[in-house]
Structure formats: C-alpha cells, structure tokens
Write a protein that holds these residues in place. Sequence first.
Motif, mmCIF file in Angstrom:
data_model
loop_
_atom_site.group_PDB
_atom_site.id
_atom_site.type_symbol
_atom_site.label_atom_id
_atom_site.label_comp_id
_atom_site.label_asym_id
_atom_site.label_seq_id
_atom_site.Cartn_x
_atom_site.Cartn_y
_atom_site.Cartn_z
ATOM 1 N N ARG A 79 -2.677 4.345 8.845
ATOM 2 C CA ARG A 79 -2.867 2.886 8.952
ATOM 3 C C ARG A 79 -3.092 2.115 7.673
ATOM 4 O O ARG A 79 -3.919 2.482 7.186
ATOM 5 C CB ARG A 79 -3.737 2.607 10.069
ATOM 6 N N LEU A 80 -2.349 0.789 7.521
ATOM 7 C CA LEU A 80 -2.916 -0.078 6.386
ATOM 8 C C LEU A 80 -4.179 -0.605 6.656
ATOM 9 O O LEU A 80 -4.737 -0.978 7.751
ATOM 10 C CB LEU A 80 -1.735 -1.220 6.093
ATOM 11 N N PHE A 137 7.479 11.638 7.510
ATOM 12 C CA PHE A 137 6.359 10.915 7.574
ATOM 13 C C PHE A 137 5.724 11.322 8.650
ATOM 14 O O PHE A 137 6.535 11.038 9.839
ATOM 15 C CB PHE A 137 6.788 9.771 7.308
ATOM 16 N N VAL A 138 4.593 11.441 9.042
ATOM 17 C CA VAL A 138 3.634 11.622 10.184
ATOM 18 C C VAL A 138 2.498 10.457 10.021
ATOM 19 O O VAL A 138 1.719 10.214 8.991
ATOM 20 C CB VAL A 138 3.145 13.074 10.297
ATOM 21 N N GLY A 139 2.513 9.856 11.121
ATOM 22 C CA GLY A 139 1.397 8.769 11.082
ATOM 23 C C GLY A 139 1.718 7.878 12.437
ATOM 24 O O GLY A 139 2.549 7.971 13.139
ATOM 25 N N GLY A 189 0.887 -1.196 -0.062
ATOM 26 C CA GLY A 189 0.160 0.033 -0.222
ATOM 27 C C GLY A 189 0.587 1.232 -0.056
ATOM 28 O O GLY A 189 1.810 1.366 -0.682
ATOM 29 N N GLN A 190 0.274 2.387 0.978
ATOM 30 C CA GLN A 190 1.123 3.647 0.910
ATOM 31 C C GLN A 190 1.443 4.054 -0.462
ATOM 32 O O GLN A 190 2.530 4.643 -0.690
ATOM 33 C CB GLN A 190 2.420 3.295 1.984
ATOM 34 N N THR A 191 0.580 4.368 -1.397
ATOM 35 C CA THR A 191 0.889 4.787 -2.785
ATOM 36 C C THR A 191 1.283 6.358 -2.484
ATOM 37 O O THR A 191 2.363 6.793 -3.326
ATOM 38 C CB THR A 191 -0.414 4.722 -3.707
ATOM 39 N N GLY A 232 4.314 2.043 9.117
ATOM 40 C CA GLY A 232 5.394 1.840 7.805
ATOM 41 C C GLY A 232 6.388 2.860 7.860
ATOM 42 O O GLY A 232 7.010 3.085 6.715
ATOM 43 N N LYS A 233 6.463 4.011 8.476
ATOM 44 C CA LYS A 233 7.151 5.152 8.332
ATOM 45 C C LYS A 233 8.747 4.905 8.153
ATOM 46 O O LYS A 233 9.466 5.250 7.200
ATOM 47 C CB LYS A 233 6.969 6.101 9.603
#
Length: 509
Positions: free
Chosen positions: A394-395, A219-221, A199-201, A226-227
């Motif tokens: 989140r995935l 990256f913020v998450g 994912g994470q396109t 997955g950062k």
Amino acid sequence: MLARVWSASIVGIDAVKVGVEVDVSGGLPGIVVLGLPDSAIQESRERVKATLKNAGFAFPMRKIVINLTPADLRKEGPCFDLPISMGILAASEQVSADLFGDYLFLGEVSLDGTLRAVAGVLPIAAAAEKMGITGLVLPADNAQEAAAVQGLAVYGCQHLSDVVEFLNNPGRYKPVQINCTTEMATVANPSADLQDVKGQTHARRALEIAAAGGHNLIFVGPPGSGKTMLARRLPGILPPLSFAESLEVTRIHSVAGLLKNRGSLVRDRPFRSPHHSASGPSLVGGGSFPRPGEISLSHNGILFLDELTEFKRDVLEFLRQPLEDGYVTISRTKLSVMFPAQFTLVASTNPCPCGYYGDTIQQCTCSPRQREQYWAKLSGPLMDRIDLQVAVNRLKPEEITQQPTGEGSTSVRQRVEQARDRAITRFQTEANLRCNAQMQSSHLQKWCKLDDGSRNLLEAAIRKLGLSARASDRILKVARTIADLAAEEKLKANHVAEAIQYRTIDRMQ
C-alpha cells in the motif's frame, strides 16, 4: 465448359493452395459444391448467384458443379466467393481465363458486387509467393496487408467488375506496394507512461527486469496498491518489434480476423487481457477449424491476467506447456496444428480473499484455511514458471499526495533496449533465442556461470525456500538479465541476491 481458378485455405497459421474447378454443362439448373465445404461456402451458391446478376453479368441457367481441391481438405470461410464467381464467369465465357494459372483469387462478395475483406490474407500471400504464384487478386481493404510480402504482385479491387476489367486488361492496373521500413518506423508513443506511477520503486524495478529479459511476472498486493496500473505500463518500456517479429504477430492476428481494414503490419507488441471468466479453449485456441487463442494472440507481447486467482484452476493449467515450450499444439481427429505462443505472462492477485493479508493498516479477516484454499488455485508447477514474484505494498499517505517523481517510460525503455542488444549479441549463434527468458539448461551452463559466493547464496536459497530445479534456473535467468542491465558480462553475488528477492510467493508459503 470447365474453368479452374486458384485460391487458398488456412490451416493453423499456414495456407494451402486450393483449386476451384467450375463446370457449366447441360442439365437441370442448379449449383453443387464439392470438396468438404463449410456452411459459409455452401451459402456462397446463392450469394454468388445474386451478386453476378446485380453486377450486370449473366448467370448461366444450367447445371454448375464446383469442386474444391484437394478434396480431403476441409475448407471454410467466405474467401472463396471471388474465385467461384470468376470460375462461373470463365466457364460461361464472360471473362478471359488467360491469367487464371498465374494468379490467386480470394475475397468475399456482397450482393451488389462489392468485395469485402477476409481473414488470413498475410499467410496466404506468403504461401503464394513460395508457390510461384505471380500475383494475388483480393479486396482493396486487404491489399496493404498482402503487400507486406515482398516479391508478390498484389492487386486490390473494390468491385467484382474491377476484377473482370483487370483480367481483360491487366496492363492498366499497377500492383499495390508499401515501404515496410517506413511502416515499422511509425510506432506510436505509449499512452500509459511509467512516470504516472507514484512510489513502488521495487515494482518498477521488476517491470524493467521483466521487459529486459522477457520474464514472467506476478504482482501480489492489497486492492488499490497499483498492481494493474503497473502491469499496463509494461508495453511502453518493451523494445519495438523487429520486422521478423512483426510478420509473426501479423500472421496470427490475420488468421484471427483482427486485421480487417487495419492496414498492413502489426507494429506494436500485443497486450491481451482476457477476463477471468475465460475458458481454456479461449486461451489456448480451438474450434472445429482451429483458431489461435489469447496466448497465441499475445505472441511476442504480453498476456495480462488480472485477478489471477479468480481464474479457474484447470484453465490456468493450460498455460504450463506454452510457458515452457513457446508454442501450443491443437489436435483434432484428422488435423493437428501448432500455434506460436512465445509471450510474457504478467499477472496480478490479492494475497488473500479479503485482499489485506500482510497489510500494515487494514486487518485481514480471512482464516488460515481460507488463505490456503485461495492459493491452492495456483499450482506449484505454474508458479515455478513465473520468474518474478513481487509484493506491491500500500502507498504511504505522503506518496499518494505527492506528484509522480519516477522515470518516464522513454528513458527506461532505452536501458531495456541496451540490455536486449547485449543478449542478442550473446545469442547470435543461437537461431531461436531472442531474450534471456528463453534460455535452456545448456545455455545457462554457458552464460550463467557462478563463482563460489554466488553458488553458496543460491544453494542456501534453494534449501530455505524449497525451490525446484526449474525455479533455480529461473533465478539464474533473472540474474543474467540484471547483469545485462548493469552492463556486466559475469554474474556476481549481488545479481543472484536480487534475483532471489523476486520469489515473494515462495517466501509466503
């Protein structure tokens, strides 16, 4: 009898020629070292004495005065062991001094006479070639590194007796040579591939833009999104180092002592990831004899700061000047040195102390005050210097269980290299520009001209997000990179619109 041997000392990432004068005369036996030596050089008195005896040479039981010139330059390190040993042998007439004026000597000696590798060999070799030195005599483990400098004869020796044999019979030894083209061609495939990312396109696209333009990225998450995994795959899509860039990186790593017994040139772009407990001097460099820090070791590569908000605020503020100027200056009372620091900053952080602010599944337990204090660690001027601010969500369950379907690093890197080539062609009249992130205001006026639609779009974003002039310039640089990836010469509204989307933190605040 008096003997003079040439050596060198490191100042920053440059080298200064040092004369090692040895006088053996009558008087009470003893060794005196003059010329602002550090403790390692002072200790060489006993080390050299034992080495010469164990290697089968006679140590003169007379008064020995060793003077390191210029006298007002502070010298450090064990690299003077070999020239001091040669000076004593020549002054006591145990070795021929005919070649001393043409060659430069450096190396640490063990008590049995074995030569040990030292730091800073590449800058010394480069300086020796410019000084008109004929050759460099040094430990065999450093020979490949020094041989990267063309036009300088490099002789690697395993033992002190090998150096003596070379001085007495120089014709028997051949200089070490390397093929720099072959060295640069042997680049290992990335061990961390983008194809592993599920994912994470949106984040993958940001990585590609960062690689193509050399843009800073955060990256913020939430935890587990997955950062860190994404950030560690950025080196695999960066273009390879050019020979000039490799020399710059190798000089810095050589001074830092990271090249001992590791061959000649650094062929891969650096990826440095200091812990959040790192101090300011460890990042920017320092010490009584200034040495490069993490940001200089990241030159022409990546500085990855995981959990950015866990770093102390005053430590992060040290990054502001290097991010803008591409170098760091360290000043001492009698010394000022400049280290290059043209790196790409990649960072990751949670959106709040608990990590789940804005998460679609787990509820955030932080108060507004706690979130405010959390983000207060990152100053506005620092965030202005980060071009790409990307939310990593989140995935979804189906994304977690499916096999990775995204592009691999190899195909993405091909697009990145093509975009960089377009930028380099555009910058061919600008000596100091290598990527879009390095453009200044004058360059933006020349290569980032906006039509009416793009200008209105950018002005609206500046008003709504309260962007500074620096932040708006960063948007233009990112838009220029997006256009390069699309193989388009002129900036269009869609390029500017996508660049504005990478201001996540500006929209959160």
